[in-house]
Scaffold this motif. Structure first.
Motif, short mmCIF file in Angstrom:
data_model
loop_
_atom_site.label_atom_id
_atom_site.label_comp_id
_atom_site.label_asym_id
_atom_site.label_seq_id
_atom_site.Cartn_x
_atom_site.Cartn_y
_atom_site.Cartn_z
N VAL A 221 0.84 -1.21 0.00
CA VAL A 221 0.00 0.00 0.00
C VAL A 221 0.87 1.26 0.00
N PHE A 222 1.04 1.91 1.14
CA PHE A 222 1.70 3.22 1.15
C PHE A 222 3.22 3.17 1.15
N LEU A 225 7.96 -0.55 -2.34
CA LEU A 225 9.39 -0.38 -2.49
C LEU A 225 9.74 0.62 -3.58
N ASP A 226 8.99 0.58 -4.69
CA ASP A 226 9.27 1.55 -5.75
C ASP A 226 8.91 2.96 -5.31
N ALA A 227 7.87 3.10 -4.50
CA ALA A 227 7.50 4.43 -3.98
C ALA A 227 8.57 4.95 -3.03
N MET A 228 9.13 4.07 -2.20
CA MET A 228 10.15 4.49 -1.26
C MET A 228 11.45 4.84 -1.99
N ILE A 279 10.20 -4.87 -9.38
CA ILE A 279 9.21 -4.59 -8.32
C ILE A 279 7.81 -4.73 -8.90
N MET A 280 6.99 -5.57 -8.28
CA MET A 280 5.60 -5.73 -8.71
C MET A 280 4.68 -5.58 -7.51
#
Length: 364
Positions: A221-222, A225-228, A279-280
């Motif tokens: 969710v938030f 790993l790609d968001a981080m 990353i998926m």
């Protein structure tokens, strides 16, 4: 000012200003027993220090790191690791003409709007020199990840219109731009010579490949790993865009083209392609993680630029002093450092994701 700390379990707090006495970082959460000394950290700082070629600022800084705490007899103690680099070649007088005016492309106006005060000597905390602490801390993270079989290959993919068409990893260290393509590096040099002749600057693209990351890092969710990773790399002042895997190219693809298939092998389940960039669903899938960062042109150029003073007076400003005609080569190791800090933090966070794995560990 807060928010100078990155990470949750493996954390780094950077401190210091461009024209202060020193800069540095405090790394907390590094496990005890990791072999670490100043020479390991220094080789990463050497990759970003100024004055390495005619395409970087002429500011002469040795950027010699000192480990103040957290290491005993060559190994980490599990306590905070304090790292410091002293400033040696500040020339605050170079910034006298911008003490009361806002430089285009810099954080002068926004910093002043937020805090009602700014350090005009190179930008203070908003200076690119702040990344020195990130690189020092990232070197610690890379050392930890190397012990776990995770490796990084980070390089310049493009400078202006000069983009790599071949990949020779041994070439990365052989040119001033950290490009794995000799011909592309020559084109980049010619392009920068023209920019410098016209008192202008250039931007480019940095690519980071991360191998050995196990599947399962990140959350769905938030805290994907790609968001981080994107947040970490976008926190670098010169970066204006980040993409993972195919990135923006997916908008031109069909689902049948973009989807990564799976296959069974002797090594277990593997992917037949890697359009997702490792990353998926926000979680690492065990394949190579591929990230690219778009770096803007150096905003400090000698051409006249329209701006205003802090009193609202319209003026034309020419910025002189020691500035990089291109930031990209020195930013390569900064991108690598932020990716390493993100992966290290995610790894520690993943250790308590499954009860059976925790039980398995403590039964050993």
């Amino acid at each position: 000012m807060n928010k100078s700390t990155f990470g949750k379990l493996f954390t780094v707090t950077t401190w210091g200003e461009s024209h202060g006495k020193a800069l540095g970082a405090v790394v907390d959460g590094c496990p005890a027993g990791l072999e670490l000394d100043e020479s390991h950290i220094q080789k990463y700082l050497n990759r970003r220090k100024p004055g390495q070629s005619r395409y970087t600022t002429a500011r002469k800084e040795g950027d010699q790191v000192e480990i103040l705490s957290g290491v005993f007899e060559g190994k980490t103690t599990g306590t905070p690791i304090s790292l410091m680099v002293r400033n040696m070649d500040q020339r605050s007088g170079d910034y006298g003409n911008i003490a009361y005016s806002y430089r285009p492309g810099h954080a002068d106006f926004t910093f002043d709007s937020k805090y009602g005060f700014r350090d005009y000597r190179g930008g203070g905390r908003s200076s690119g020199r702040e990344t020195l602490g990130r690189v020092a801390a990232g070197a610690v993270a890379i050392k930890l990840l190397e012990a776990l079989g995770i490796s990084f290959c980070t390089y310049t993919k493009a400078i202006g219109p000069a983009e790599i068409t071949e990949f020779h990893p041994e070439e990365i260290e052989n040119n001033a731009f950290y490009m794995p393509d000799k011909k592309a590096a020559e084109k980049a040099g010619a392009y920068l010579e023209q920019c410098m002749k016209e008192q202008d600057s250039a931007g480019g693209i940095i690519e980071c490949c991360i191998k050995g990351v196990p599947p399962g890092l990140g959350t769905p969710v938030f805290e994907k790993l790609d968001a981080m990773l994107a947040q970490a790399v976008m926190s670098i002042g010169a970066v204006k865009g980040v993409e993972i895997g195919e990135g923006f190219h997916v908008a031109q693809m069909r689902g049948s083209q973009d989807n990564d298939g799976f296959a069974a092998s002797e090594k277990g389940i593997v992917k037949t392609s890697n359009h997702a960039g490792g990353i998926m669903g926000g979680i690492s899938d065990g394949s190579e993680i591929l990230l690219r960062a778009a770096v803007k042109p150096t905003p400090s150029v000698s051409q006249p630029q329209a701006t205003v003073t802090d009193k609202g007076e319209n003026i034309s400003l020419e910025i002189h002093g020691r500035h990089d005609p291109v930031i990209v080569p020195r930013a390569v190791v900064v991108v690598e450092a932020m990716c390493a800090l993100t992966i290290a933090d995610a790894l520690l966070g993943n250790m308590c994701a499954r009860l059976d794995k925790v039980q398995e560990f403590y039964k050993k």
